[in-house]
Write an enzyme that holds these catalytic residues in place. Structure first.
Site, PDB file in Angstrom:
ATOM      1  N   ALA A 299      19.160  44.877   4.734  1.00 40.92           N
ATOM      2  CA  ALA A 299      20.089  44.604   5.834  1.00 40.92           C
ATOM      3  C   ALA A 299      21.527  44.783   5.376  1.00 40.92           C
ATOM      4  CB  ALA A 299      19.883  43.180   6.348  1.00 40.92           C
ATOM      5  N   ASP A 301      24.312  43.252   6.838  1.00 42.98           N
ATOM      6  CA  ASP A 301      24.551  42.252   7.881  1.00 42.98           C
ATOM      7  C   ASP A 301      25.907  42.409   8.547  1.00 42.98           C
ATOM      8  OD1 ASP A 301      22.082  41.052   7.625  1.00 42.98           O
ATOM      9  OD2 ASP A 301      22.748  39.645   6.095  1.00 42.98           O
ATOM     10  N   TYR A 384      18.381  33.844   8.244  1.00 40.72           N
ATOM     11  CA  TYR A 384      19.326  33.234   7.315  1.00 40.72           C
ATOM     12  C   TYR A 384      20.592  32.756   8.017  1.00 40.72           C
ATOM     13  CZ  TYR A 384      17.424  33.871   2.616  1.00 40.72           C
ATOM     14  OH  TYR A 384      16.692  33.754   1.470  1.00 40.72           O
ATOM     15  N   TYR A 386      24.639  31.960   6.896  1.00 46.33           N
ATOM     16  CA  TYR A 386      25.688  32.075   5.885  1.00 46.33           C
ATOM     17  C   TYR A 386      26.865  31.209   6.331  1.00 46.33           C
ATOM     18  CZ  TYR A 386      23.012  36.107   4.291  1.00 46.33           C
ATOM     19  OH  TYR A 386      22.009  36.922   3.838  1.00 46.33           O
TER      20      TYR A 386
END
Length: 651
Positions: A299, A301, A384, A386
């Site tokens: 990825a 992102d 996820y 972050y």
């Protein structure tokens, strides 16, 4: 709220920008707005505004996709004059994916009869429990028969019950390839299946089994309240934040998410610039498992999706604690229409233990507690989270911290099956190894724009007549004359000083800020690996370039379905001067994630950070003037006796 040219686009401005393209280029149904962002004014234009109030042209840069033709265009529009400034077709690229496309892929696939049939063959018949997650591609993984298409690759997950964690139930060996323009299912990959094991993949309290709850012996938490009775020590005026001697502006865009501008420090009578612009320019997350379920899982992102689109609202007492001030953000959907993200940025002040202390035998203790200003935002990218924190300290330090949390991707395996590229985290379930590479882009202006980056290394002095005990250490500072890259070196404790050779402190030393590395990880890719070819930035710790407003994305603007890194490696072929000029420092850091069962079913935050520390920037400790704490027991020369070892007063 006072307007400033660096303020992000507002809802009316997003609507205005998209309406110009609808009017002048017929951009409407059948098109997607991949991105709309403010075209940031130049440094010169910002300086002119500061001096005279002259407002620069308010402009937007827009990337749109004609779905029917699979054609990408870049437009620049002037919001000031309500006009189209430029319109450029960019061949053979794919713009970033949009949230709308991700949601539409889910809707189309779950309603498709072939998908329903494929799931039924696996015993999955309740589509309400199915979660479909569509990822982007690298060009090296696209079959020749699909070349030129805008593609998605979908994972399938099944919840154990309503509201349960979908990532605990992978449907192994089953993937869907979809044309994201036409929303046509191109292929069903059905390569193998594994009987679903009994796992405990739940983290929401009411779904955790009683046997696990009953095994807990953790005592309840006591309240921990942060109270500032007189309010916070910082001020927020629109997007301007001031605290102690610090000042900065908060920006926002679809790709980088939060950006910081005009970071300066009030040093006596001088306002001293430190950074013109700080942001994250790319995030590369390659999964290091060549199995059929994971070999395509890399990825970008930031470049493929965008941190702005993934920014989530923050909640008091959960995400931020204390006397908080929030700033909202505005984003847009793929039709160019705006939406609001309430409480996108959190600004607060934190106690941070001791700032400095000394106990003198004759005069007693002098103690100062440390405080820091924290500016943060959070993003959710599929499984996820972050959490990004920029922290500013009273001694002039800047810390950039990232915390990764959320849920690991897992794969079920057969009894006794090997799992060399991951760690067993549950019954017949492993989490693949992977990496998170984050690229910080720092346009630094240490006491002004003319800076030089020095490599700073500690060296051993050999034993000699003048160094008979081998104690001598020296520091060697080597300037970078030409743009290039550098690597972390533990053996020399290598760091990098960004120096203004035209400005000195009172001791006659050129002023600097020192990049103190943290979280530096090697790529662990062999030469020629496709991921490294399209993200060569992750192959080195530090890159230095002359500042160029067009050079924003270290692996190129269009990384979706890319094969070659069109960013830093290509720019640096020019061999431009970076001595005593306006430079950008790119710092690569992250997490080398060798997975652990303690991170399942939800990860406690994994933390990485790096620092920017003043190095001869000030004449002395700039926190010398911090006042003692307002407490009778912590006053200079106060009576520190009469306390037991637990720190409680005797009454």
């Amino acid at each position: 709220m006072t307007f400033h040219p660096l303020d992000p686009l507002t809802s009316p401005e997003f609507s205005h920008a998209s309406s110009i393209l609808a009017r002048d280029k017929g951009v409407a149904a059948g098109w997607r707005f991949a991105s709309i962002e403010m075209l940031e004014p130049s440094k010169a234009a910002i300086a002119a505004f500061s001096l005279s109030g002259e407002v620069p042209d308010r402009a937007a840069r827009i990337v749109v996709l004609n779905r029917a033709e699979n054609a990408t265009y870049i437009a620049v529009v002037s919001l000031t004059t309500d006009s189209l400034v430029s319109w450029t077709h960019v061949p053979d690229v794919q713009a970033n994916f949009t949230v709308d496309e991700w949601e539409e892929c889910d809707a189309v696939l779950r309603a498709h009869p072939d998908v329903i049939a494929a799931l039924a063959q696996r015993g999955v018949t309740d589509l309400d429990l199915v979660f479909i997650d569509t990822w982007t591609y690298g060009a090296a993984l696209i079959p020749e028969k699909y070349a030129g298409r805008r593609l998605g690759w979908s994972d399938i997950w099944v919840r154990a019950q309503a509201g349960a964690n979908p990532y605990a139930g992978p449907v192994n060996g089953l993937h869907f390839v979809i044309d994201v323009n036409s929303m046509e299912l191109l292929e069903i990959e059905d390569s193998f299946s594994v009987e679903r094991p009994e796992v405990m993949g739940e983290y929401v309290p009411h779904l955790i089994p009683e046997r696990i709850k009953n095994a807990s012996r953790r005592p309840p938490r006591k309240p921990l309240d942060v109270v500032q009775s007189d309010g916070p020590g910082f001020e927020v005026d629109g997007h301007l934040v001031t605290w102690q001697n610090w000042s900065m502006r908060i920006g926002f865009n679809y790709r980088e998410g939060m950006t910081l501008h005009a970071v300066s420090y009030q040093d006596g009578d001088r306002v001293r610039p430190i950074a013109n612009r700080l942001s994250f320019a790319e995030m590369v997350v390659p999964y290091r498992d060549p199995s059929v379920d994971h070999f395509r899982r890399t990825a970008f992102d930031i470049g493929e999706w965008g941190l702005g689109f993934m920014t989530t609202s923050l909640e008091l007492g959960c995400d931020c604690l204390g006397e908080i001030r929030y700033i909202d953000a505005t984003m847009h959907d793929s039709q160019g229409q705006p939406y609001e993200i309430p409480n996108a940025f959190c600004i607060h002040e934190e106690d941070n233990a001791l700032l400095w202390k000394h106990v003198d035998h004759d005069t007693g203790a002098e103690v100062r507690r440390s405080r820091r200003l924290v500016v943060s935002f959070h993003v959710t990218v599929a499984n996820y989270e972050y959490l990004v924190y920029w922290r500013f300290y009273e001694d002039g330090n800047i810390e950039c911290e990232v915390r990764a949390t959320g849920i690991m991707v897992v794969t079920h395996i057969a009894e006794g099956q090997a799992h060399p590229n991951g760690t067993l985290v549950d019954n017949r379930t492993y989490a693949p190894f992977h990496q998170h590479f984050i690229v910080a882009r720092m346009d630094l202006d240490i006491d002004g724009p003319e800076n030089t980056v020095y490599r700073s290394e500690t060296q051993i002095q050999p034993i000699s007549e003048s160094n008979p005990h081998g104690l001598g250490l020296t520091v060697v500072n080597t300037p970078m004359e030409v743009e290039g890259h550098d690597d972390f070196d533990w053996n020399t404790q290598r760091a990098w000083k960004i120096t203004n050779e035209n400005s000195t402190n009172s001791l006659g030393t050129p002023v600097s800020y020192k990049l103190v590395p943290g979280g530096a990880i090697p790529s662990f890719f062999p030469a020629g690996a496709p991921v490294l070819e399209r993200a060569q930035v992750i192959g080195h710790t530090v890159w230095v370039t002359p500042n160029d407003a067009e050079e924003r994305w270290p692996s190129g603007e269009f990384v979706n379905q890319s094969s070659v890194d069109h960013g830093l490696p290509e720019w640096q072929k020019a061999g431009r001067n970076v001595r005593n000029t306006d430079v950008v420092v790119w710092y690569v850091f992250g997490i080398h994630h060798i997975t652990r069962p303690e991170e399942w079913p939800i990860m406690a935050a994994d933390v990485v950070s790096f620092w920017m520390k003043p190095a001869s920037f000030f004449d002395r400790n700039p926190a010398l003037d911090v006042a003692p704490s307002d407490s009778a027991h912590c006053a200079p020369g106060g009576d520190h006796a009469g306390h037991d070892h637990a720190g409680h007063e005797h009454h």
